[in-house]
Design a protein around this motif. Structure first.
Motif, PDB file in Angstrom:
ATOM      1  N   TYR A 186       7.495  28.045 -28.497  1.00 49.62           N
ATOM      2  CA  TYR A 186       6.676  28.491 -29.615  1.00 49.62           C
ATOM      3  C   TYR A 186       6.243  29.930 -29.344  1.00 49.62           C
ATOM      4  N   THR A 187       5.957  30.648 -30.400  1.00 52.14           N
ATOM      5  CA  THR A 187       5.336  31.986 -30.395  1.00 52.14           C
ATOM      6  C   THR A 187       6.135  33.061 -29.662  1.00 52.14           C
ATOM      7  N   LEU A 188       7.464  32.919 -29.580  1.00 58.20           N
ATOM      8  CA  LEU A 188       8.239  34.098 -29.195  1.00 58.20           C
ATOM      9  C   LEU A 188       7.969  35.219 -30.193  1.00 58.20           C
ATOM     10  N   ASP A 189       7.677  34.847 -31.413  1.00 62.70           N
ATOM     11  CA  ASP A 189       7.159  35.731 -32.443  1.00 62.70           C
ATOM     12  C   ASP A 189       5.629  35.770 -32.275  1.00 62.70           C
ATOM     13  N   ASN A 190       5.064  36.741 -31.523  1.00 62.50           N
ATOM     14  CA  ASN A 190       5.806  37.913 -31.111  1.00 62.50           C
ATOM     15  C   ASN A 190       5.505  38.233 -29.645  1.00 62.50           C
ATOM     16  N   LYS A 191       5.284  37.146 -28.844  1.00 66.05           N
ATOM     17  CA  LYS A 191       4.938  37.354 -27.438  1.00 66.05           C
ATOM     18  C   LYS A 191       6.101  37.981 -26.663  1.00 66.05           C
ATOM     19  N   ALA A 192       7.345  37.689 -27.061  1.00 68.20           N
ATOM     20  CA  ALA A 192       8.484  38.305 -26.379  1.00 68.20           C
ATOM     21  C   ALA A 192       8.494  39.812 -26.613  1.00 68.20           C
ATOM     22  N   SER A 193       8.090  40.248 -27.797  1.00 69.94           N
ATOM     23  CA  SER A 193       8.014  41.682 -28.072  1.00 69.94           C
ATOM     24  C   SER A 193       6.887  42.337 -27.279  1.00 69.94           C
ATOM     25  N   VAL A 194       5.771  41.625 -27.104  1.00 71.17           N
ATOM     26  CA  VAL A 194       4.681  42.163 -26.287  1.00 71.17           C
ATOM     27  C   VAL A 194       5.154  42.346 -24.840  1.00 71.17           C
ATOM     28  N   ALA A 195       6.020  41.444 -24.372  1.00 71.62           N
ATOM     29  CA  ALA A 195       6.595  41.599 -23.029  1.00 71.62           C
ATOM     30  C   ALA A 195       7.378  42.902 -22.928  1.00 71.62           C
ATOM     31  N   ILE A 196       8.052  43.301 -24.013  1.00 77.74           N
ATOM     32  CA  ILE A 196       8.774  44.579 -24.015  1.00 77.74           C
ATOM     33  C   ILE A 196       7.785  45.734 -23.895  1.00 77.74           C
ATOM     34  N   LEU A 197       6.651  45.647 -24.586  1.00 74.82           N
ATOM     35  CA  LEU A 197       5.631  46.690 -24.452  1.00 74.82           C
ATOM     36  C   LEU A 197       5.176  46.826 -23.007  1.00 74.82           C
ATOM     37  N   LEU A 198       4.979  45.698 -22.328  1.00 78.35           N
ATOM     38  CA  LEU A 198       4.544  45.750 -20.939  1.00 78.35           C
ATOM     39  C   LEU A 198       5.608  46.403 -20.055  1.00 78.35           C
ATOM     40  N   GLU A 199       6.878  46.113 -20.322  1.00 79.08           N
ATOM     41  CA  GLU A 199       7.954  46.756 -19.573  1.00 79.08           C
ATOM     42  C   GLU A 199       7.964  48.264 -19.825  1.00 79.08           C
ATOM     43  N   LEU A 200       7.726  48.665 -21.066  1.00 83.72           N
ATOM     44  CA  LEU A 200       7.658  50.093 -21.377  1.00 83.72           C
ATOM     45  C   LEU A 200       6.473  50.746 -20.684  1.00 83.72           C
ATOM     46  N   ALA A 201       5.338  50.063 -20.660  1.00 85.56           N
ATOM     47  CA  ALA A 201       4.153  50.612 -19.991  1.00 85.56           C
ATOM     48  C   ALA A 201       4.423  50.837 -18.512  1.00 85.56           C
ATOM     49  N   GLN A 202       5.252  49.989 -17.919  1.00 82.24           N
ATOM     50  CA  GLN A 202       5.552  50.100 -16.499  1.00 82.24           C
ATOM     51  C   GLN A 202       6.619  51.157 -16.210  1.00 82.24           C
ATOM     52  N   ASN A 203       7.595  51.296 -17.097  1.00 80.91           N
ATOM     53  CA  ASN A 203       8.774  52.092 -16.782  1.00 80.91           C
ATOM     54  C   ASN A 203       8.871  53.425 -17.516  1.00 80.91           C
ATOM     55  N   LEU A 204       8.137  53.591 -18.602  1.00 82.04           N
ATOM     56  CA  LEU A 204       8.209  54.823 -19.378  1.00 82.04           C
ATOM     57  C   LEU A 204       7.231  55.836 -18.775  1.00 82.04           C
ATOM     58  N   LYS A 205       7.746  56.805 -18.025  1.00 79.09           N
ATOM     59  CA  LYS A 205       6.890  57.709 -17.261  1.00 79.09           C
ATOM     60  C   LYS A 205       6.547  58.986 -18.022  1.00 79.09           C
ATOM     61  N   GLN A 206       7.513  59.634 -18.631  1.00 77.00           N
ATOM     62  CA  GLN A 206       7.241  60.865 -19.366  1.00 77.00           C
ATOM     63  C   GLN A 206       8.131  60.949 -20.595  1.00 77.00           C
ATOM     64  N   PRO A 207       7.708  60.350 -21.681  1.00 77.06           N
ATOM     65  CA  PRO A 207       8.491  60.424 -22.915  1.00 77.06           C
ATOM     66  C   PRO A 207       8.485  61.839 -23.476  1.00 77.06           C
TER      67      PRO A 207
END
Length: 350
Positions: A186-207
């Motif tokens: 249940y609720t992959l909509d939209n917890k899976a997308s929030v997981a992508i945000l967390l990955e971006l917060a960790q890996n996106l250093k200087q956009p």
């Protein structure tokens, strides 16, 4: 994030799923997100509308984009409390009682969470009982269902159960399962997308430019959080992360290829922005599916429709059983992350 890290991605989504967040009552997941952002050392805050926001400074801080993934989930809302602990509920967002089936739900009281049983009535009945019709003739509606708590009125009042209390699938029923390279929950909509945000917060250093990562509030009831944010923050573009429904009416295949939308039920997306996303996907060798769909809206399409942003896009991952027990390929979720990271680090002239 490659195949080797699917386990980590699964675990992150599982943690998010197990934090309740029905629209408007999202404090449980807010605490988790703020702790995660703070642990990563990124600037983060909760705004007045309940959005959890992280800012990744860009090389050019005079310009900004935002990537949203809504953190709220669908469910039900208490309408009235009857005798013997029976509670009448109605839908919150695009929820259907037959999708959840009879079983445990959690009533998120002001003072205490109470578990109850979403109930439809006995099956061993004749036409003299109203629920007989739902076996043979007509669909089950929220008006035909109820929640049994077996609590007294005083006990429910003490727990803070009242009209307006949110109701969600019981936590023990929400735990995701792994089907090879797929996650089902249940609720992959939209917890899976929030997981992508967390990955971006960790890996996106200087956009290239300032990038806001927005876990948006109250999307399922009208994109309220995203509308507030985009009304108050000047942006060049907004990209929404979403699920994409798998159905025979859409030319979308299951698997690890993300989907980029050209149109949904609220309007068209920006062709220039979509073209830039397609260009980055081609450069990375990430397969990208294109689609127009109906019966769907996102933070991005709604914000653009109301004139809050000039350009908007929606990047999504194919999902079975949307707004139910959803199934998605972990590779499609991971590819959304890879694509967005590269997009944010690319300098565009437009």
């Amino acid at each position: 994030m490659d195949l080797f890290n699917y386990d980590r991605l699964f675990n992150t989504i599982e943690e998010l799923v197990l934090h309740h967040s029905p629209s408007g009552v999202e404090a449980e997941i807010d605490r988790l997100l703020m702790a995660r952002f703070n642990a990563l050392g990124v600037k983060a805050w909760l705004d007045a509308a309940g959005n959890a926001i992280a800012l990744i400074p860009g090389k050019d801080s005079t310009r900004a984009i935002a990537i949203t993934a809504h953190k709220d989930e669908i469910g039900a809302i208490v309408k009235s409390i009857e005798s013997f602990g029976r509670v009448q509920v109605r839908k919150l967002g695009g929820a259907f009682p037959w999708v959840y089936g009879e079983g445990v739900v959690d009533l998120l009281g002001d003072n205490q969470t109470i578990s109850g049983i979403l109930s439809f009535g006995s099956r061993h009945v004749s036409h003299e009982s109203p629920q007989k019709a739902h076996q043979e003739e007509k669909p089950l509606r929220w008006e035909d269902a109820w929640v049994e708590t077996k609590c007294t009125a005083q006990e429910l009042e003490a727990a803070g159960i009242r009209p307006g209390t949110r109701v969600v699938v019981g936590k023990h029923r929400k735990r995701p399962i792994r089907l090879k390279d797929y996650i089902a929950s249940y609720t992959l909509d939209n917890k899976a997308s929030v997981a992508i945000l967390l990955e971006l917060a960790q890996n996106l250093k200087q956009p290239a430019i300032d990038t806001y990562l927005v876990a948006s509030a109250k999307e399922e009831v009208g994109a309220i959080g995203a509308l507030y944010f985009t009304q108050n923050q000047r942006l060049e573009a907004l990209i929404a992360l979403e699920i994409c429904p798998l159905s025979t009416e859409y030319p979308i295949e299951d698997g690890d290829a993300p989907v980029l939308l050209s149109q949904d039920g609220y309007g068209i997306y920006d062709e220039t922005l979509n073209g830039n996303i397609r260009m980055v996907a081609k450069r990375l060798g990430i397969p990208l599916q294109l689609a127009t769909i109906s019966g769907f809206g996102s933070d991005a399409s709604i914000a653009m429709k109301f004139g809050h942003v000039a350009r908007a896009a929606c990047l999504s991952f194919p999902t079975q059983n949307t707004h139910g027990y959803e199934i998605a390929h972990l590779g499609a979720i991971a590819n959304c992350f890879h694509l967005l990271q590269a997009y944010c680090e690319t300098e565009f002239s437009d």
